[in-house]
Structure formats: structure tokens, C-alpha cells
Motif scaffolding. Structure first.
Motif, mmCIF file in Angstrom:
data_model
loop_
_atom_site.group_PDB
_atom_site.id
_atom_site.type_symbol
_atom_site.label_atom_id
_atom_site.label_comp_id
_atom_site.label_asym_id
_atom_site.label_seq_id
_atom_site.Cartn_x
_atom_site.Cartn_y
_atom_site.Cartn_z
ATOM 1 N N SER A 16 0.817 -1.210 0.000
ATOM 2 C CA SER A 16 0.000 0.000 0.000
ATOM 3 C C SER A 16 0.855 1.267 0.000
ATOM 4 O O SER A 16 0.377 2.346 -0.346
ATOM 5 C CB SER A 16 -0.954 0.006 1.198
ATOM 6 O OG SER A 16 -0.219 0.044 2.402
ATOM 7 N N LEU A 17 2.134 1.159 0.369
ATOM 8 C CA LEU A 17 3.030 2.319 0.382
ATOM 9 C C LEU A 17 3.660 2.589 -0.982
ATOM 10 O O LEU A 17 4.071 3.712 -1.270
ATOM 11 C CB LEU A 17 4.140 2.116 1.412
ATOM 12 C CG LEU A 17 3.738 2.226 2.877
ATOM 13 C CD1 LEU A 17 4.887 1.790 3.763
ATOM 14 C CD2 LEU A 17 3.328 3.634 3.214
ATOM 15 N N LYS A 18 3.748 1.568 -1.817
ATOM 16 C CA LYS A 18 4.440 1.714 -3.100
ATOM 17 C C LYS A 18 3.817 2.786 -3.999
ATOM 18 O O LYS A 18 4.543 3.598 -4.578
ATOM 19 C CB LYS A 18 4.509 0.374 -3.826
ATOM 20 C CG LYS A 18 5.312 0.454 -5.097
ATOM 21 C CD LYS A 18 6.068 -0.782 -5.355
ATOM 22 C CE LYS A 18 6.925 -0.541 -6.591
ATOM 23 N NZ LYS A 18 7.827 -1.585 -6.836
ATOM 24 N N ASP A 29 12.539 2.999 -9.921
ATOM 25 C CA ASP A 29 13.723 2.648 -9.131
ATOM 26 C C ASP A 29 13.857 3.523 -7.892
ATOM 27 O O ASP A 29 14.158 3.028 -6.797
ATOM 28 C CB ASP A 29 14.988 2.757 -9.987
ATOM 29 C CG ASP A 29 15.020 1.727 -11.094
ATOM 30 O OD1 ASP A 29 14.442 0.632 -10.899
ATOM 31 O OD2 ASP A 29 15.610 2.004 -12.151
ATOM 32 N N ASP A 30 13.610 4.825 -8.060
ATOM 33 C CA ASP A 30 13.677 5.724 -6.911
ATOM 34 C C ASP A 30 12.581 5.403 -5.899
ATOM 35 O O ASP A 30 12.784 5.516 -4.684
ATOM 36 C CB ASP A 30 13.563 7.181 -7.357
ATOM 37 C CG ASP A 30 14.787 7.662 -8.115
ATOM 38 O OD1 ASP A 30 15.855 7.026 -7.980
ATOM 39 O OD2 ASP A 30 14.679 8.671 -8.839
ATOM 40 N N ALA A 31 11.415 4.998 -6.399
ATOM 41 C CA ALA A 31 10.319 4.625 -5.502
ATOM 42 C C ALA A 31 10.691 3.388 -4.691
ATOM 43 O O ALA A 31 10.417 3.316 -3.486
ATOM 44 C CB ALA A 31 9.045 4.375 -6.298
ATOM 45 N N ASN A 32 11.320 2.419 -5.346
ATOM 46 C CA ASN A 32 11.754 1.224 -4.620
ATOM 47 C C ASN A 32 12.798 1.568 -3.563
ATOM 48 O O ASN A 32 12.770 1.033 -2.445
ATOM 49 C CB ASN A 32 12.307 0.174 -5.590
ATOM 50 C CG ASN A 32 11.215 -0.463 -6.412
ATOM 51 O OD1 ASN A 32 10.066 -0.533 -5.996
ATOM 52 N ND2 ASN A 32 11.559 -0.926 -7.607
#
Length: 170
Positions: A16-18, A29-32
Motif C-alpha cells: 500500500s506504500l508503493k 527505481d527511486d520509488a523502490n
């Protein structure tokens, strides 16, 4: 909450945070990376989490604050402060000042190229350039509209060839 329960709760909320991480970073990639940093911070600071409060809201706050901190760090890293006595770096050749000389040369070349056109091509071209419609040019010069279009096309082609030095390369 035990460490195992806390870890399990973090793992459940990861999905749910992604989307929030993607919204902040606009890059997968920055989100990961942001998601991973958030989870590491949450796990290392689990003792600061109060049982019975909203874990998801706590994680969103950590993620938002982590993103802001990383962004500010990136901006500071890109900022250059000249600490030399005579501001040598600010006065270096990295700054380009234009004085419109290039534009003046180009305008002179364009004017000369138009002046060198035969009047058969120059007259319809200049009338079209000044805003006349094809049929108005045809009426004024008393020639067919197809001839007007052809002469304007030829004038453009001749000017393009003569001014090819100014053509930009992509």
C-alpha cells in the motif's frame, strides 16, 4: 508488539506504500529505494512506535519525511558556493554572455539573400511574408494562384539553400 509482529505488519503494508512512493518520486527505481529506506527507518525506530496507533499513517509520515530529506540533500549537493577570495569560479568562462552579434549577422544574411532573389520570386514571397493570402497575391500580380504558390515555394527553397549555414542540427 513483538519484533516478529512488527515485521509482519510492515511487510503487509509495503504494497500500500508503493503507490505513494511512486507519486513522490515519479520513478520506479527511486520509488523502490524510498520504500526500502522507509522500511529500514521504521524497523530501526520500532521502539518509537506506540501500540494502538495507526502504523500505516506512521509509515506514510516516515516516507514523506525521508523523501523531503533526500530531495533537500540532492539540491544542496547541486548547489555550488564560490569560497575563493576573488570569486574566481563565478567569473570563469562557464558563464556565456550573448551580445546579439550572431543575430545581426544572420539578419544581414537573410536580407541579402532575399534581395538577391529574382523579382519573379521575391515579390510573391514578400507579399506572403507580409500577410497577404494567396488569392490576394494572385489578384495583385495578375497571375494564377497555382503560379503564386509555386513561386513562393521556389523562393523558400532558394532561401533555404542560401542560408543552409544557419540550419540547426538535431
Amino acid at each position: 508488539m513483538t519484533t516478529l509482529e512488527f515485521s509482519y505488519s510492515l511487510n503487509k503494508l509495503t504494497k500500500s506504500l508503493k503507490p505513494f512512493a511512486l507519486k513522490l518520486t515519479r520513478d520506479v527505481d527511486d520509488a523502490n529505494d524510498l520504500l526500502q529506506d522507509t522500511m529500514v527507518k521504521a524497523f530501526t525506530n520500532k521502539d518509537k512506535f506506540t501500540d494502538g496507533t495507526n502504523l500505516k499513517a506512521w509509515l506514510y509520515t516516515i516516507m514523506k519525511n525521508t523523501f523531503i530529506t533526500n530531495y533537500q540533500r540532492m539540491v544542496r549537493r547541486g548547489t555550488f558556493v564560490d569560497t575563493s577570495d576573488n570569486l574566481h569560479f563565478l567569473n570563469s568562462g562557464a558563464v556565456i554572455i550573448e551580445n546579439d552579434a550572431y543575430g545581426d549577422f544572420a539578419m544581414n544574411d537573410i536580407t541579402r539573400a532575399i534581395a538577391n532573389l529574382e523579382s519573379v520570386y521575391k515579390d510573391p514571397f514578400m507579399m506572403h511574408f507580409r500577410g497577404f493570402k494567396y488569392h490576394e497575391i494572385a489578384d495583385k500580380l495578375q497571375i494564377p494562384i497555382g503560379t503564386v504558390k509555386n513561386r513562393i515555394h521556389i523562393a523558400r527553397k532558394l532561401l533555404k539553400d542560401q542560408l543552409s549555414i544557419y540550419q540547426t542540427r538535431n
